[in-house]
Motif scaffolding. Structure first.
Motif, PDB file in Angstrom:
ATOM      1  N   MET A   1       0.849  -1.171   0.000  1.00  0.00           N
ATOM      2  CA  MET A   1       0.000   0.000   0.000  1.00  0.00           C
ATOM      3  C   MET A   1       0.899   1.240   0.000  1.00  0.00           C
ATOM      4  O   MET A   1       1.924   1.271   0.662  1.00  0.00           O
ATOM      5  CB  MET A   1      -0.875   0.007   1.254  1.00  0.00           C
ATOM      6  N   ARG A   2       0.475   2.244  -0.763  1.00  0.00           N
ATOM      7  CA  ARG A   2       1.166   3.530  -0.783  1.00  0.00           C
ATOM      8  C   ARG A   2       0.177   4.611  -0.405  1.00  0.00           C
ATOM      9  O   ARG A   2      -0.964   4.601  -0.850  1.00  0.00           O
ATOM     10  CB  ARG A   2       1.699   3.834  -2.181  1.00  0.00           C
ATOM     11  N   LEU A   3       0.633   5.551   0.382  1.00  0.00           N
ATOM     12  CA  LEU A   3      -0.182   6.701   0.744  1.00  0.00           C
ATOM     13  C   LEU A   3       0.604   7.953   0.393  1.00  0.00           C
ATOM     14  O   LEU A   3       1.673   8.208   0.959  1.00  0.00           O
ATOM     15  CB  LEU A   3      -0.515   6.683   2.243  1.00  0.00           C
ATOM     16  N   LEU A   4       0.112   8.694  -0.588  1.00  0.00           N
ATOM     17  CA  LEU A   4       0.716   9.976  -0.957  1.00  0.00           C
ATOM     18  C   LEU A   4      -0.150  11.068  -0.344  1.00  0.00           C
ATOM     19  O   LEU A   4      -1.329  11.180  -0.673  1.00  0.00           O
ATOM     20  CB  LEU A   4       0.770  10.129  -2.481  1.00  0.00           C
TER      21      LEU A   4
ATOM     22  N   VAL B   1       2.533   6.464  -8.335  1.00  0.00           N
ATOM     23  CA  VAL B   1       1.347   6.017  -7.606  1.00  0.00           C
ATOM     24  C   VAL B   1       1.243   4.490  -7.652  1.00  0.00           C
ATOM     25  O   VAL B   1       0.861   3.854  -6.684  1.00  0.00           O
ATOM     26  CB  VAL B   1       0.074   6.677  -8.182  1.00  0.00           C
ATOM     27  N   ALA B   2       1.608   3.920  -8.785  1.00  0.00           N
ATOM     28  CA  ALA B   2       1.622   2.460  -8.946  1.00  0.00           C
ATOM     29  C   ALA B   2       2.737   2.104  -9.923  1.00  0.00           C
ATOM     30  O   ALA B   2       3.172   2.933 -10.719  1.00  0.00           O
ATOM     31  CB  ALA B   2       0.278   1.961  -9.465  1.00  0.00           C
ATOM     32  N   ASP B   3       3.172   0.848  -9.851  1.00  0.00           N
ATOM     33  CA  ASP B   3       4.277   0.397 -10.701  1.00  0.00           C
ATOM     34  C   ASP B   3       3.854  -0.512 -11.850  1.00  0.00           C
ATOM     35  O   ASP B   3       4.516  -0.553 -12.870  1.00  0.00           O
ATOM     36  CB  ASP B   3       5.316  -0.349  -9.857  1.00  0.00           C
TER      37      ASP B   3
END
Length: 129
Positions: A1-4, A31-33
């Motif tokens: 999970m990533r939170l910007l 944001v995504a790879d």
């Protein structure tokens, strides 16, 4: 999970070589790879707009506030309201920006995509003439 977190990012003036009028861009790369997704929050003052451009992959515009004028080359100008989503296919030459009556903000999601820029959108093109 990533939170910007938007609060951790700083907007920068839009490049006058690729925008007409006053606009600010907050870049949210990575944001995504898989697929690669980059996000851009763009805030446009009235009548501000991008130049003509295209993307090598899908672009989604999520209108956050105001009204977004958007046009695919050879078609009439359309208006998207806050909450609307515009889906722009790979290779579609287009532009987008704020309505004349007020500012607009959108979130641009570029999916596995590079941008190719062309010339500015004239006032006549902006007005749909």
């Amino acid at each position: 999970m990533r939170l910007l977190r938007l609060a951790d990012l700083r907007p920068a003036p839009a490049d006058p070589a690729t925008f007409t009028g006053d606009a600010r861009v907050t870049r949210m790369p990575g944001v995504a790879d898989d697929p690669a997704v980059n996000a851009y929050r763009v805030e446009f003052e009235p009548r501000a707009r991008t130049a003509w451009h295209l993307h090598s992959g899908l672009q989604l515009l999520v209108v956050l506030s105001g009204r977004c004028r958007v046009q695919r080359e050879g078609e009439p100008v359309q208006v998207a309201a806050a909450g609307d989503v515009v889906s722009i296919a790979a290779g579609e030459r287009h532009w987008h920006g704020a309505d004349a009556d007020g500012p607009m903000a959108h979130l641009a999601l570029n999916v596995d995509s590079a941008t190719t820029w062309f010339g500015p959108v004239s006032d006549a093109e902006y007005e749909g003439r």
